[in-house]
Design a protein around this motif. Sequence first.
Motif, short mmCIF file in Angstrom:
data_model
loop_
_atom_site.label_atom_id
_atom_site.label_comp_id
_atom_site.label_asym_id
_atom_site.label_seq_id
_atom_site.Cartn_x
_atom_site.Cartn_y
_atom_site.Cartn_z
N TYR A 206 -12.04 -3.16 -7.79
CA TYR A 206 -11.97 -1.73 -7.50
C TYR A 206 -10.76 -1.40 -6.63
O TYR A 206 -10.04 -0.43 -6.90
N LYS A 207 -10.58 -2.19 -5.58
CA LYS A 207 -9.47 -1.95 -4.65
C LYS A 207 -8.12 -2.19 -5.33
O LYS A 207 -7.16 -1.42 -5.12
N PHE A 208 -8.05 -3.23 -6.13
CA PHE A 208 -6.80 -3.53 -6.84
C PHE A 208 -6.43 -2.39 -7.77
O PHE A 208 -5.27 -1.94 -7.82
N TYR A 209 -7.42 -1.89 -8.51
CA TYR A 209 -7.19 -0.78 -9.44
C TYR A 209 -6.77 0.48 -8.68
O TYR A 209 -5.87 1.21 -9.11
N TYR A 210 -7.42 0.71 -7.55
CA TYR A 210 -7.11 1.90 -6.74
C TYR A 210 -5.66 1.87 -6.24
O TYR A 210 -4.92 2.85 -6.39
N PHE A 215 0.14 3.29 -6.38
CA PHE A 215 1.55 2.89 -6.46
C PHE A 215 2.21 3.51 -7.70
O PHE A 215 3.38 3.89 -7.66
N ARG A 216 1.43 3.63 -8.77
CA ARG A 216 1.97 4.24 -9.98
C ARG A 216 2.28 5.71 -9.74
O ARG A 216 3.31 6.22 -10.20
N ASP A 219 5.48 5.87 -7.77
CA ASP A 219 6.63 5.58 -8.63
C ASP A 219 6.98 6.79 -9.49
O ASP A 219 8.16 7.13 -9.66
N ASN A 220 5.96 7.43 -10.04
CA ASN A 220 6.20 8.62 -10.88
C ASN A 220 6.80 9.74 -10.06
O ASN A 220 7.69 10.47 -10.52
N TYR A 221 6.31 9.87 -8.82
CA TYR A 221 6.87 10.92 -7.95
C TYR A 221 8.32 10.65 -7.61
O TYR A 221 9.14 11.56 -7.63
N ASN A 222 8.64 9.39 -7.35
CA ASN A 222 10.02 9.04 -7.05
C ASN A 222 10.93 9.26 -8.26
O ASN A 222 12.10 9.66 -8.11
#
Length: 227
Positions: A206-210, A215-216, A219-222
Amino acid sequence: MKRVLRIFKKVTYGILISLFTIGISTIMTLNFKFIYSYSIGKYNLLEVGRVSREMLMKDFNTLISYLQNPFIDKLKLVSFPMSMNGEFHFYEVKKIFLYIYGMIIFIVLFFIGVFLYRKLKNKKIRIYKVLNYGANSLICIIGGLLTAILFDFSKAFVIFHKIFFNNDYWIFDEKTDPIISVLPEELFKLYALVIISLVVFFIVIYKFYYYKMNFRKIDNYNEKLKV
């Protein structure tokens, strides 16, 4: 008011995901028959129960099937006679497992309903956030359970039975219910540790997916800023 509703929603989602995860982990552990197979040698159950490995596993499989199948209304073991109290206790245990199945189905249907409702309203449901609420709740729950198990499992074991059973039928007498000799307390401790290990595994997922989704988003915002 909106803030209160948001907090209530987060807490509700967290509790439901926690119950779902613990329920799934419990059912998975119950069906890990290799745990009992390992315990036969670990705790000398063949010598204690005075029965062959084949017959012991046969009765164990019969017990596991009985505990999960609502259409099996009578527990019949080949090698171990049972008193009426002993049989009634297993019936009560069976009800608990059937409730767990029912709870899992209810939670799945609940989130399907939430997903469909939000889809009709053209709103997104961020699953990774919902799972994170559950992970946070589970960390608190598992921390407490693990402390109780490692500190004094026998006391925790007794408290568990007093909470879930309103009688003393769980206190077996080997003379009338010899099956208890091949279901030692150490076995239940092992099962509890496996359940906790599975829950921890789900927490990590769950934490890994979160964090992956967060982070995705970053990245999209950047990427948009670069454009």
